[in-house]
Design a protein around this motif. Structure first.
Motif, PDB file in Angstrom:
ATOM      1  N   MET A  51      -9.220  -3.682 -11.624  1.00 32.18           N
ATOM      2  CA  MET A  51      -9.500  -4.925 -10.894  1.00 32.18           C
ATOM      3  C   MET A  51      -8.193  -5.621 -10.480  1.00 32.18           C
ATOM      4  SD  MET A  51     -11.641  -7.063  -9.718  1.00 32.18           S
ATOM      5  CE  MET A  51     -11.685  -8.736  -9.171  1.00 32.18           C
ATOM      6  N   LYS A  52      -7.358  -5.834 -11.524  1.00 31.00           N
ATOM      7  CA  LYS A  52      -6.090  -6.504 -11.289  1.00 31.00           C
ATOM      8  C   LYS A  52      -5.274  -5.744 -10.232  1.00 31.00           C
ATOM      9  CE  LYS A  52      -2.841  -8.718 -14.425  1.00 31.00           C
ATOM     10  NZ  LYS A  52      -2.355  -8.733 -15.790  1.00 31.00           N
ATOM     11  N   ASN A  53      -5.221  -4.442 -10.426  1.00 29.03           N
ATOM     12  CA  ASN A  53      -4.446  -3.592  -9.524  1.00 29.03           C
ATOM     13  C   ASN A  53      -4.997  -3.631  -8.110  1.00 29.03           C
ATOM     14  OD1 ASN A  53      -2.135  -2.055  -9.507  1.00 29.03           O
ATOM     15  ND2 ASN A  53      -3.343  -0.172  -9.321  1.00 29.03           N
TER      16      ASN A  53
ATOM     17  N   ILE B 255      -6.596  -6.092  -6.716  1.00 26.42           N
ATOM     18  CA  ILE B 255      -6.224  -7.379  -6.089  1.00 26.42           C
ATOM     19  C   ILE B 255      -4.775  -7.323  -5.605  1.00 26.42           C
ATOM     20  CG2 ILE B 255      -5.803  -9.841  -6.566  1.00 26.42           C
ATOM     21  CD1 ILE B 255      -8.274  -9.756  -8.387  1.00 26.42           C
ATOM     22  N   TYR B 256      -3.909  -6.743  -6.424  1.00 22.99           N
ATOM     23  CA  TYR B 256      -2.501  -6.650  -6.047  1.00 22.99           C
ATOM     24  C   TYR B 256      -2.336  -5.797  -4.788  1.00 22.99           C
ATOM     25  CZ  TYR B 256      -1.262  -8.623 -10.610  1.00 22.99           C
ATOM     26  OH  TYR B 256      -1.132  -9.445 -11.701  1.00 22.99           O
ATOM     27  N   VAL B 257      -3.089  -4.703  -4.750  1.00 19.55           N
ATOM     28  CA  VAL B 257      -3.003  -3.828  -3.555  1.00 19.55           C
ATOM     29  C   VAL B 257      -3.469  -4.596  -2.328  1.00 19.55           C
ATOM     30  CG1 VAL B 257      -3.953  -1.756  -2.459  1.00 19.55           C
ATOM     31  CG2 VAL B 257      -3.245  -1.679  -4.864  1.00 19.55           C
TER      32      VAL B 257
ATOM     33  N   LEU C 162      -3.360  -7.801  -1.839  1.00 19.69           N
ATOM     34  CA  LEU C 162      -2.333  -8.783  -1.464  1.00 19.69           C
ATOM     35  C   LEU C 162      -1.180  -8.113  -0.707  1.00 19.69           C
ATOM     36  CD1 LEU C 162      -2.123 -11.075  -4.655  1.00 19.69           C
ATOM     37  CD2 LEU C 162      -3.340 -11.508  -2.524  1.00 19.69           C
ATOM     38  N   CYS C 163      -0.792  -6.931  -1.199  1.00 21.41           N
ATOM     39  CA  CYS C 163       0.285  -6.190  -0.506  1.00 21.41           C
ATOM     40  C   CYS C 163      -0.146  -5.854   0.919  1.00 21.41           C
ATOM     41  CB  CYS C 163       0.623  -4.904  -1.258  1.00 21.41           C
ATOM     42  SG  CYS C 163       1.474  -5.184  -2.806  1.00 21.41           S
TER      43      CYS C 163
ATOM     44  N   LEU D 207      -2.442  -7.289   2.702  1.00 24.52           N
ATOM     45  CA  LEU D 207      -2.567  -8.517   3.512  1.00 24.52           C
ATOM     46  C   LEU D 207      -1.207  -8.948   4.059  1.00 24.52           C
ATOM     47  CD1 LEU D 207      -5.079 -10.816   1.567  1.00 24.52           C
ATOM     48  CD2 LEU D 207      -5.316  -9.955   3.893  1.00 24.52           C
ATOM     49  N   THR D 208      -0.170  -8.820   3.223  1.00 22.68           N
ATOM     50  CA  THR D 208       1.178  -9.199   3.665  1.00 22.68           C
ATOM     51  C   THR D 208       1.597  -8.331   4.840  1.00 22.68           C
ATOM     52  OG1 THR D 208       1.647  -9.568   1.333  1.00 22.68           O
ATOM     53  CG2 THR D 208       3.505  -9.704   2.837  1.00 22.68           C
ATOM     54  N   LEU D 209       1.389  -7.033   4.685  1.00 21.53           N
ATOM     55  CA  LEU D 209       1.757  -6.127   5.784  1.00 21.53           C
ATOM     56  C   LEU D 209       0.918  -6.417   7.020  1.00 21.53           C
ATOM     57  CD1 LEU D 209       2.361  -2.611   4.219  1.00 21.53           C
ATOM     58  CD2 LEU D 209       3.963  -3.993   5.520  1.00 21.53           C
TER      59      LEU D 209
ATOM     60  N   LEU E   2      -0.324  -9.144   7.994  1.00 22.59           N
ATOM     61  CA  LEU E   2       0.160 -10.352   8.658  1.00 22.59           C
ATOM     62  C   LEU E   2       1.266 -10.022   9.662  1.00 22.59           C
ATOM     63  CD1 LEU E   2      -0.566 -13.361   8.108  1.00 22.59           C
ATOM     64  CD2 LEU E   2       1.528 -13.479   6.791  1.00 22.59           C
ATOM     65  N   PHE E   3       2.158  -9.134   9.240  1.00 22.95           N
ATOM     66  CA  PHE E   3       3.266  -8.757  10.121  1.00 22.95           C
ATOM     67  C   PHE E   3       2.794  -7.874  11.271  1.00 22.95           C
ATOM     68  CE2 PHE E   3       5.543 -10.486   6.625  1.00 22.95           C
ATOM     69  CZ  PHE E   3       6.602 -11.121   7.250  1.00 22.95           C
TER      70      PHE E   3
END
Lengths: 473, 446
Positions: free
Chosen positions: B1-3, B5-7, B9-10, B12-14, B16-17
Motif C-alpha cells: 500500500m505504502k509503496n 502510494i509512493y509510486v 506520487l512519483c 504524478l510528479t513526472l 506534471l512535467f
C-alpha cells in the motif's frame, strides 16, 4: 547545463527519469552515461572530447598500473594518470594566470611578453579532476581494485548530478552502488524532496540576496558606510552558502533518485566554533580530499610543530588556488591557513574558555572577512572594503528598503544558525536525514515539494537566470 | 500500500512535467496571455554548428523561458507573491507610489531629474535642441498661416507633476534637471508660437473638479478629464484659428470601473488580484447641433495621450477627418497609408486645416519627432532638390542595401535639414516655396 535552468527542469530531468526507470536495470548505467555526456556537452561542447579522452586514458593507465608488479613502473603509470588530469587542469585553469604573472615578472627585465590566446575555463574541471585523482591514488594505495568496465568508470567520473560542482565523491564511497544499487520509490521521493530544498535555497534565497550584493559591491567601496559594508558581506556570506549548499543538495537529491548515496558536503558551517571546525563543515568533500591526498602525504600532524604549521599553510594556499586562478584566492587561502595555525598555537584554547556562542560569533566574523577577499577579486579593493568594515562610519546607510532582500537575509541567517539549538537540530534531522516518513507525512512533504518546485520555476522565469557561483571553480 | 502510494506520487510528479511540455507544444488549454509588449524569441534550428558554438542551447533556454507550458500562470503567481509580500514589482518600468498609485519609470525620472540625459549629454545641448525646434515651428506656423492652415502645440499634462503627493521616493536621481515642459512655453511666448498649456489647466482644475484627472493605476489622463480638456483645446482652436467648430459638452458623469479601465500601468504588472482603483467616472458628450459650424480635417502628431480622446470626444462629429500620426511614425484613422514615410507630407499638411502637435512633458524631449524639420523642408524647397540631396547623402552611407542607404539618408536629412539647406538655418522665415504648393492649394477643399 544548469540545474536551475528551464532546459534541465522541464526537458532534461523528466526525460532522464522516464528513460532511467523504464530501462532494465542492467542498462541504467548506460542511460546515466548518455545523459551525462549530453548534460556536459550542452554547456561545454568544445571540451567534451577532452573530458572523454582524459577519462578513457585514465581508466587504462590505472588498469596498467594495477597490473604491473614493478614498483617504479607502477609509480610511472600513477604519475602519468595524475599528470593527464592535472595537466588539463593546469592548462585550462592556470595558464592565463601563470602567463600574466610571468609576463609581469619578465617585464621588469625588459623582456617581451609571452603571448597566449585566452584559455576559457571548462565548467566543473576542478571537480572531476579531483575525483579522478582520488580513483588513481586509492587504487595505487590498494584501497580498491580498478574498475572492470570502462562505462562504469565513466559513470563514476561523469555522472551529471555531481559532475560540475561536486560533491567530490571518492570512488570507494560509491564503488558498490555503481555496480549494484537499490531502487525504491521512497528513495526517489526523498531525492525529490532534497532536490527541491536545494533548488529553493538557490533560487528563492541565494539569488534574491545576490542581486542586492552585486549592486552594493559595484558601488564606490572606499566611501561605503560601515553598516552597509557589514550587511553587504553578511549577505554575500549567506548567498555563497545557500548557492553552493543548494547545489550540493540538488546533486545529493538527484543521486538519491537514481539510487546513489553521495556524501554530505555541508554541515551547518556557520555554527563552527573555530576555523578548524569550519573546514570540517564547509565543502566537506574538498576538505577530505585535501586532508587525504595532500596534508597527510606532506606529513600531516606526525611531524614537528613547525612542519605541521607549514603543511597547514601549504594545504590552504593550494586550496585557495583551487578555487580560482587569481591572487585574491591565494590570499584567501593564506588567510584561512593563518587562522588554522593560530588555532593550533593556542587560539583554540581561548575559544574553549569563552564558550560556544562567543566562539561561533568570532568564527563567523573571521569567515565573513575572508569572504570579502574571496568575493572582491581586486585585492586593493578587497582591503579597502575590509577597512570600511572596521571604520565605524555610520554616516550614510546605503541599502534601500527592499523587504524581499531583508526577509530572505533573515531567513538565511535563521536557517544558518538554527541547528545551534536542539529543536533546530531535530528539525534538520527530520527534513534531511530521516529515511522514511509516515504515509501522511510523505504526502504532505510531496505536496510542499511540488508546490516549491513549481514556485521555483516561476521565480526562475519571472526574475531571470543566474548560474551557480561555484561553477567557475 | 505504502509503496503504491509512493509510486503514484512519483508518477504524478513526472506527469506534471509532461503536462507542462504538452501544453508548451499544443496549447491544449487556453490561457489568457500576459499583458504588455511580449518578446517572442526565435528557436534556432537543430544544427551541429549552432550546438558547438552554444547558440542553439542559449536559444532553446530563452525560447522555453518565454514559451513553457502555463507560463502565464507561473509568472502571474510569482508577481502576486512579490506584490503581496514585499509590495514590489519585477516590472522595472513601473514605480509604486504611496497608496498604490502607479507611475511610469520615465515619468519618475523626469520628475526628479528630468529625462534630458536619455536624449542628450547635457542640459545646454537639450536647450539648444528646444530652441531649434521652436524656431522651426515658428517658421512652419508662419508659412502655413499664408495658406490658411492653423498649427499649434497641445502641451499635455503628466501625472507626476499633478499628483506629486503620491509619488514614490526619489530613487537617487540628482543630476542637474532641465524640464522641457517649463522651457518650451517661454520660448513659444517669445516667438509668438501657438500653444495651449493643458498641464497648467489641469493644475487649476485639481481639487476643484469632482472627478480624477489621472487614474491611480494608469498612465494617461482619465477619459472624462481628457473630454473636458479637449473641449478647452477646441475653444482655443476656434479663438486662435478663427473658425467656428461644432461643439460638445460633457454630460452627467457616472461611475464605472469596467467601461474602459484606466489601468494600463497595473495591467502590465500582471497580477491575479486587481489593485483597488480610485473612483473613476465617465461622461457621455452631449452634442451642440450647429449646422453652420465648420468641419475641418485635423492631423494630430503626438504621443499616446490621444488614444483616450478617441473614446471620450466625438471627433468624427467635430472633424471631417482626424488623422493620428503616432510619434510621427505610424498613421491611424487614414485608410490611405499606415506609415508617415509613405505620406506626401506637403499634400497632407496643406490639406489639413488644423495640425495639432500633442505632447506630454516626458515626450517633449523628442518634440515633433522630426515632423517640423521635414515639413519646413518640403514647404520651402522643391521635391527635386530634396531628392537630389537625399541621393547625395545616400551615396556617402556605408550600407550595402540601396533601401537601407536611402532610409539612412532620409533620417539624416529630415532630422537636420539646416545642414544641407543653409537658408533654413537663419532666424528669419525662408522666402522660397515648394513649386507644388499652388497646385495643391488649387485642388484642396477649403
Amino acid at each position: 547545463m544548469v540545474f536551475s535552468s528551464n532546459v534541465f527542469l522541464l526537458y532534461f530531468l523528466p526525460l532522464f527519469l522516464i528513460c532511467y526507470f523504464v530501462c532494465p536495470k542492467r542498462f541504467r548505467n548506460y542511460i546515466i552515461l548518455l545523459f551525462s555526456i549530453v548534460f556536459y556537452a550542452w554547456g561545454a561542447p568544445d571540451f567534451i572530447l577532452w573530458l572523454l579522452g582524459s577519462t578513457i586514458a585514465n581508466f587504462f593507465l590505472v588498469k596498467l598500473m594495477h597490473k604491473t608488479e614493478k614498483k617504479p613502473l607502477k609509480k610511472l603509470y600513477c604519475g602519468l594518470a595524475i599528470a593527464v588530469s592535472l595537466g588539463l587542469l593546469v592548462y585550462y585553469k592556470y595558464a592565463n594566470f601563470l602567463i600574466d604573472n610571468l609576463n609581469a615578472l619578465i617585464s621588469v627585465f625588459g623582456a617581451n611578453p609571452i603571448r597566449l590566446a585566452k584559455v576559457l575555463l571548462p565548467i566543473g574541471i576542478s571537480f572531476f579532476t579531483f575525483q579522478s585523482i582520488t580513483y588513481v591514488l586509492d587504487t595505487y594505495r590498494g584501497h580498491n581494485e580498478p574498475m572492470k568496465k570502462l562505462s562504469d568508470y565513466m559513470v563514476y567520473i561523469m555522472m551529471f548530478p555531481q559532475l560540475i560542482a561536486g560533491p567530490i565523491v571518492r570512488y570507494c564511497d560509491i564503488e558498490g552502488e555503481i555496480r549494484h544499487r537499490e531502487y525504491s520509490s521512497n528513495n526517489c521521493l526523498h531525492g525529490l524532496f532534497r532536490f527541491v530544498i536545494g533548488l529553493s535555497k538557490k533560487v528563492l534565497i541565494a539569488d534574491v540576496i545576490g542581486a542586492q550584493v552585486d549592486t552594493l559591491l559595484a558601488t564606490n567601496l572606499s566611501v561605503m558606510d560601515t553598516g552597509t559594508a557589514w550587511i553587504a558581506i553578511a549577505a554575500y556570506t549567506m548567498q555563497l552558502y545557500f548557492d553552493f549548499a543548494g547545489y550540493s543538495d540538488m546533486a545529493i537529491g538527484l543521486g538519491k533518485m537514481m539510487g546513489f548515496h553521495f556524501p554530505e558536503n555541508f554541515d551547518n558551517p556557520y555554527n563552527s566554533a573555530s576555523i578548524t571546525e569550519f573546514w570540517r563543515r564547509w565543502h566537506i568533500t574538498l576538505g577530505a580530499f585535501m586532508r587525504n591526498y595532500l596534508y597527510i602525504p606532506l606529513g600531516g600532524n606526525r611531524c614537528s610543530k613547525r612542519r605541521m604549521y607549514f603543511n597547514l599553510w601549504v594545504v590552504f594556499l593550494l586550496s585557495g588556488l583551487w578555487h580560482g586562478a587569481s591572487w585574491n584566492f591565494v590570499v584567501w587561502g593564506a588567510y584561512h591557513g593563518l587562522w588554522l595555525v593560530l588555532e593550533r598555537m593556542g587560539l583554540k584554547k581561548f575559544y574553549e574558555k569563552i564558550g560556544k556562542v562567543p566562539s561561533v560569533i568570532i568564527t563567523f566574523i573571521i569567515a565573513m572577512v575572508g569572504w570579502a577577499i574571496f568575493r572582491i577579486e581586486d585585492l586593493g579593493q578587497a582591503f579597502t572594503f575590509i577597512s570600511r568594515l572596521f571604520a565605524f562610519d555610520f554616516s550614510s546607510f546605503g541599502i534601500k528598503a527592499d523587504a524581499q532582500f531583508y526577509t530572505m537575509l533573515i531567513i538565511a541567517l535563521v536557517f544558518s544558525f538554527i541547528t545551534l539549538f536542539p529543536f533546530g537540530k531535530k528539525m534538520q534531522d527530520a527534513v534531511y536525514y530521516k529515511e522514511e516518513y509516515s504515509i501522511a507525512g510523505t504526502i504532505v512533504a510531496w505536496v510542499v515539494a511540488v508546490f516549491m518546485l513549481l514556485f521555483c520555476i516561476a521565480a526562475i522565469n519571472a526574475v531571470g537566470f543566474s548560474p551557480f557561483i561555484y561553477f567557475r571553480f | 500500500m505504502k509503496n503504491k502510494i509512493y509510486v503514484i506520487l512519483c508518477l504524478l510528479t513526472l506527469g506534471l512535467f509532461v503536462l507542462i511540455t504538452v501544453q508548451e507544444q499544443t496549447h491544449f488549454i487556453e490561457v489568457k496571455p500576459l499583458n504588455g509588449v511580449l518578446y517572442e524569441p526565435e528557436k534556432k534550428p537543430i544544427a551541429i554548428a549552432y550546438m558547438i558554438d552554444g547558440s542553439y542551447q542559449q536559444s532553446l533556454e530563452t525560447y522555453l523561458r518565454y514559451n513553457f507550458g502555463f507560463r502565464e500562470l507561473f509568472i502571474k503567481s510569482y508577481n502576486q507573491y512579490i506584490w503581496d509580500f514585499y509590495h514590489k514589482t519585477l516590472n522595472y518600468t513601473i514605480c509604486i507610489g504611496k497608496d498604490n498609485w502607479l507611475y511610469g519609470l520615465d515619468e519618475v525620472v523626469n520628475y526628479y531629474q528630468s529625462s534630458v540625459y536619455s536624449y542628450t549629454q547635457s542640459c545646454a545641448e537639450m536647450q539648444h535642441k528646444c530652441d531649434l525646434e521652436a524656431q522651426r515651428l515658428y517658421k512652419v506656423q508662419h508659412i502655413l498661416d499664408e495658406y490658411g492652415n492653423f498649427i499649434f502645440v497641445s502641451m499635455l499634462p503628466t501625472k507626476t507633476f499633478l499628483y506629486p503627493e503620491y509619488m514614490p521616493e526619489n530613487p537617487g536621481l540628482s543630476l542637474e534637471p532641465f524640464h522641457a515642459y517649463q522651457y518650451y512655453p517661454k520660448v513659444f511666448d517669445s516667438l509668438g508660437v501657438n500653444y495651449v498649456n493643458v498641464q497648467e489647466i489641469f493644475q487649476n482644475w485639481k481639487g476643484k473638479v469632482d472627478f480624477p484627472l489621472f487614474p491611480k493605476t494608469g498612465k494617461h489622463w482619465t477619459y472624462i478629464a481628457s473630454g473636458y480638456a479637449f473641449d478647452t483645446i477646441e475653444r482655443y482652436i476656434e479663438h486662435e484659428g478663427h473658425m467656428n467648430l461644432r461643439n460638445y459638452k460633457m454630460g452627467g458623469k457616472y461611475p464605472d470601473e469596467t467601461e474602459y479601465p484606466d489601468n494600463d500601468l497595473e495591467a502590465v504588472l500582471n497580477l491575479w488580484r486587481p489593485i483597488k482603483p480610485n473612483q473613476n467616472y465617465y461622461a457621455m458628450p452631449v452634442l451642440d447641433d450647429d449646422s453652420t459650424a465648420y468641419k475641418p480635417t485635423i492631423i494630430v502628431v503626438g504621443d499616446s495621450f490621444f488614444w483616450n480622446l478617441t473614446r471620450s470626444v466625438p471627433l468624427s462629429y467635430i472633424f471631417s477627418n482626424y488623422y493620428y500620426w503616432y510619434y510621427n511614425s505610424t498613421v491611424h484613422f487614414n485608410p490611405k497609408y499606415d506609415h508617415t514615410s509613405d505620406a506626401d507630407i506637403l499634400f497632407e499638411i496643406l490639406n489639413a486645416k488644423i495640425i495639432d502637435l500633442s505632447y506630454s512633458p516626458e515626450q517633449l524631449f523628442v518634440f515633433s519627432n522630426d515632423f517640423l524639420p521635414k515639413a519646413l523642408l518640403y514647404l520651402t524647397h522643391d521635391d527635386s532638390e530634396i531628392d537630389s540631396t537625399l541621393s547625395a547623402i545616400a551615396a556617402t552611407v556605408e550600407k550595402e542595401n540601396e533601401n537601407e542607404r536611402m532610409e539612412e539618408a532620409r533620417k539624416t536629412l529630415f532630422s537636420a535639414p539646416e545642414h544641407y539647406f543653409p537658408d533654413l538655418a537663419t532666424d528669419s522665415v525662408p522666402v522660397t516655396r515648394n513649386s507644388r504648393i499652388p497646385e495643391i492649394l488649387a485642388a484642396r477643399s477649403f
